[in-house]
Design a protein around this motif. Structure first.
Motif, PDB file in Angstrom:
ATOM      1  N   UNK A  22      43.379  14.735  22.191  1.00 32.04           N
ATOM      2  CA  UNK A  22      42.819  15.944  21.595  1.00 32.04           C
ATOM      3  C   UNK A  22      43.597  16.557  20.453  1.00 32.04           C
ATOM      4  N   UNK A  23      44.906  16.345  20.426  1.00 35.20           N
ATOM      5  CA  UNK A  23      45.737  16.908  19.360  1.00 35.20           C
ATOM      6  C   UNK A  23      47.081  16.198  19.373  1.00 35.20           C
ATOM      7  N   UNK A  24      47.822  16.363  18.283  1.00 33.49           N
ATOM      8  CA  UNK A  24      49.136  15.734  18.224  1.00 33.49           C
ATOM      9  C   UNK A  24      50.096  16.392  19.214  1.00 33.49           C
ATOM     10  N   UNK A  25      49.913  17.699  19.441  1.00 31.65           N
ATOM     11  CA  UNK A  25      50.750  18.392  20.416  1.00 31.65           C
ATOM     12  C   UNK A  25      50.534  17.870  21.824  1.00 31.65           C
ATOM     13  N   UNK A  26      49.278  17.686  22.201  1.00 34.39           N
ATOM     14  CA  UNK A  26      48.966  17.161  23.537  1.00 34.39           C
ATOM     15  C   UNK A  26      49.436  15.722  23.679  1.00 34.39           C
ATOM     16  N   UNK A  27      49.354  14.952  22.602  1.00 34.09           N
ATOM     17  CA  UNK A  27      49.810  13.559  22.637  1.00 34.09           C
ATOM     18  C   UNK A  27      51.311  13.493  22.880  1.00 34.09           C
ATOM     19  N   UNK A  28      52.083  14.236  22.110  1.00 29.13           N
ATOM     20  CA  UNK A  28      53.534  14.184  22.253  1.00 29.13           C
ATOM     21  C   UNK A  28      54.000  14.791  23.573  1.00 29.13           C
ATOM     22  N   UNK A  88      56.748  23.357  23.908  1.00 30.32           N
ATOM     23  CA  UNK A  88      57.127  22.620  25.111  1.00 30.32           C
ATOM     24  C   UNK A  88      56.085  22.672  26.218  1.00 30.32           C
ATOM     25  N   UNK A  89      55.294  23.760  26.291  1.00 36.68           N
ATOM     26  CA  UNK A  89      54.461  23.967  27.472  1.00 36.68           C
ATOM     27  C   UNK A  89      52.969  24.103  27.230  1.00 36.68           C
ATOM     28  N   UNK A  90      52.559  24.391  26.016  1.00 35.52           N
ATOM     29  CA  UNK A  90      51.152  24.733  25.775  1.00 35.52           C
ATOM     30  C   UNK A  90      50.190  23.603  26.080  1.00 35.52           C
TER      31      UNK A  90
END
Length: 227
Positions: A58-64, A119-121
């Motif tokens: 869904x997003x680069x943040x969720x991927x990492x 870190x948590x979102x």
């Protein structure tokens, strides 16, 4: 005709040039992931895999932020590629953590929120952390105290207080995430916070705030008048 290997090499060279000359904003999310994967899988066109990963998570943040076990189940993602993604996350978190490491946390509030959000979102499970502060509100320890299911995590009031006393903390900040993305406090969140505040007060241990992190933003119990 250009050979596939040469074509891929030329494409990566162009990505590298754009990145070095234009900085992080010069590449789109899928291009950042593509180039990162190429470092671990040099002889393969990583563009399709990068697009697949972003579509799935869904997003680069969720991927990492995804845990290694989840990433390793993606077809075509090698152990080296998983490690490349996780080292990118670790580097980003280390960078965001540095402004709050040796400074009073309360005077670097936005830096703290940026670090916690990164870190948590995007975590798929709920995590509860306690930030232990000294008398000058500098960070003594940032500890994970519970990691639960997708919608709950067990927190024991007695253990929170006991650990704060062990670390000689003068104050704590409670932090947890809502995997749903909505940072609005639940009744259980409010009740738990009140129990911890009530247990800390007679011991002279301050609870500065309880922060809830979600992909849609954050909530502060102090700002909401709940502490």
């Amino acid at each position: 005709m250009i050979a596939p290997a040469d074509d891929a090499s030329g494409h990566r060279a162009r990505l590298r040039s754009r990145l070095l000359e234009g900085g992080p904003e010069a590449l789109l999310d899928h291009e950042l992931v593509e180039y990162l994967l190429a470092l671990a899988i040099p002889r393969r066109d990583t563009k399709p895999l990068a697009r697949t990963l972003l579509a799935e998570f869904g997003s680069i943040g969720a991927l990492l932020s995804a845990d290694p076990a989840t990433l390793s189940r993606v077809e075509g993602l090698s152990e080296g590629a998983v490690a490349a993604l996780k080292i990118a996350e670790a580097s980003a978190l280390r960078l965001l953590r540095s402004p709050i490491a040796n400074r009073p946390v309360l005077s670097n509030w936005q830096a703290l929120l940026d670090y916690l959000h990164a870190d948590m979102a995007h975590r798929a499970t709920e995590r509860v952390r306690v930030l232990h502060l000294d008398t000058r509100n500098k960070l003594i320890r940032d500890e994970l105290v519970s990691e639960g299911s997708i919608d709950q995590a067990a927190v024991h009031v007695r253990e929170v207080v006991k650990r704060a006393l062990e670390l000689n903390a003068a104050a704590i900040i409670l932090v947890h995430n809502h995997p749903s993305g909505d940072p609005k406090p639940s009744r259980a969140d409010i009740a738990l916070t009140r129990d911890i505040v009530d247990a800390c007060r007679p011991l002279g241990l301050a609870v500065h705030d309880h922060i809830i992190i979600g992909s849609g933003g954050h909530s502060s119990f102090k700002a909401l008048g709940l502490i």
